[in-house]
Write an enzyme that holds these catalytic residues in place. Sequence first.
Site, PDB file in Angstrom:
ATOM      1  N   GLU A  92       0.866  -1.190   0.000  1.00  0.00           N
ATOM      2  CA  GLU A  92       0.000   0.000   0.000  1.00  0.00           C
ATOM      3  C   GLU A  92       0.896   1.232   0.000  1.00  0.00           C
ATOM      4  OE1 GLU A  92      -2.717   0.364   3.347  1.00  0.00           O
ATOM      5  OE2 GLU A  92      -2.889   2.520   3.007  1.00  0.00           O
ATOM      6  N   ARG A 122       0.602  10.358   0.010  1.00  0.00           N
ATOM      7  CA  ARG A 122       0.917  11.468   0.915  1.00  0.00           C
ATOM      8  C   ARG A 122       2.049  12.344   0.428  1.00  0.00           C
ATOM      9  NH1 ARG A 122       1.487   9.201   6.995  1.00  0.00           N
ATOM     10  NH2 ARG A 122       0.120   7.395   6.827  1.00  0.00           N
ATOM     11  N   LYS A 132     -10.932  -1.492   6.368  1.00  0.00           N
ATOM     12  CA  LYS A 132      -9.769  -1.101   7.185  1.00  0.00           C
ATOM     13  C   LYS A 132     -10.293  -0.471   8.475  1.00  0.00           C
ATOM     14  CE  LYS A 132      -6.027   2.348   6.928  1.00  0.00           C
ATOM     15  NZ  LYS A 132      -5.034   2.969   6.023  1.00  0.00           N
TER      16      LYS A 132
HETATM   17  O1  LIG Z   1      -2.217   7.602   4.684  1.00  0.00           O
HETATM   18  C1  LIG Z   1      -3.090   6.836   5.098  1.00  0.00           C
HETATM   19  O2  LIG Z   1      -4.254   6.893   4.781  1.00  0.00           O
HETATM   20  C2  LIG Z   1      -2.738   5.750   5.921  1.00  0.00           C
HETATM   21  O3  LIG Z   1      -2.525   4.747   5.358  1.00  0.00           O
HETATM   22  C3  LIG Z   1      -2.657   5.816   7.366  1.00  0.00           C
HETATM   23  C4  LIG Z   1      -1.881   4.609   7.805  1.00  0.00           C
HETATM   24  O4  LIG Z   1      -2.666   3.476   7.641  1.00  0.00           O
HETATM   25  C5  LIG Z   1      -1.390   4.715   9.151  1.00  0.00           C
HETATM   26  O5  LIG Z   1      -0.654   5.882   9.252  1.00  0.00           O
HETATM   27  C6  LIG Z   1      -0.579   3.514   9.535  1.00  0.00           C
HETATM   28  O6  LIG Z   1       0.592   3.889  10.100  1.00  0.00           O
HETATM   29  P1  LIG Z   1       1.213   3.263  11.405  1.00  0.00           P
HETATM   30  O7  LIG Z   1       0.366   3.633  12.541  1.00  0.00           O
HETATM   31  O8  LIG Z   1       2.546   3.965  11.432  1.00  0.00           O
HETATM   32  O9  LIG Z   1       1.351   1.811  11.167  1.00  0.00           O
END
Ligand SMILES: O=C(O)C(=O)C[C@H](O)[C@H](O)COP(=O)(O)O
Length: 206
Positions: A40, A44, A127
């Site tokens: 994925e 960003r 999700k």
């Molecule tokens: O840009 C997005 O929509 C994302 O995907 C958000 C991510 O799912 C989380 O930021 C996961 O990140 P961790 O908590 O570091 O594992």
Amino acid sequence: MNTLDLVTHGPVIPVIVIDRLEDAVPLAEALVAGGVRVLEVTLRTPVALEAIRAMCAVPGAIVGAGTIRSAADARAAKAAGAVFGVSPGYTAEVGAACREVGLPLLPGVATASEVMAAQADGLNFLKFFPATAAGGIPMLKALAGPFPDVVFCPTGGITPATAPDFLGLPNVKVCGGSWLTPADAVKAGDWARITQLAKEAGALRR
Ligand SMILES: O=C(O)C(=O)C[C@H](O)[C@H](O)COP(=O)(O)O
């Protein structure tokens, strides 16, 4: 492709942030070498779409776009070659755009109302985001009651230490996380470390 097919490739979907386009291919190769094929790539960063395009050419990689927040994002992700999309939340607009362009969507939800909105549009693999902050394992157990037909991919704040507990829930088939691609390892080009993290993630039991 059905998004639920993604769970057949392993217990963890890495959430990837690409700052430098030149990292995209070696990073994807490192993950695939470690047995992690479903990737994925978050939308960003300015190079995210180009990164998706490049990573799609890596043999074995199954590349999706994360951070889909609008119809325009869905169209851009599809045009870049993404084979699935992931959104942090769910709107009917994003759902409709993904259907229109043929981009299977794994939408984010954090409440019962959001589960209902996604299900109303035919989406049953969701999700759970941000998983830890939004209630973690107790919340997933609570949602299992009214929503026995929903499968979740918890993502957000999950670590190698907590992933097994999430994966042990009957309504969880896979979880997501950024720990497979630590920013310092990517910056240093330490692809061997990322391959090792991928192997360890693949060995997590569910
Ligand atoms: O840009 C997005 O929509 C994302 O995907 C958000 C991510 O799912 C989380 O930021 C996961 O990140 P961790 O908590 O570091 O594992």
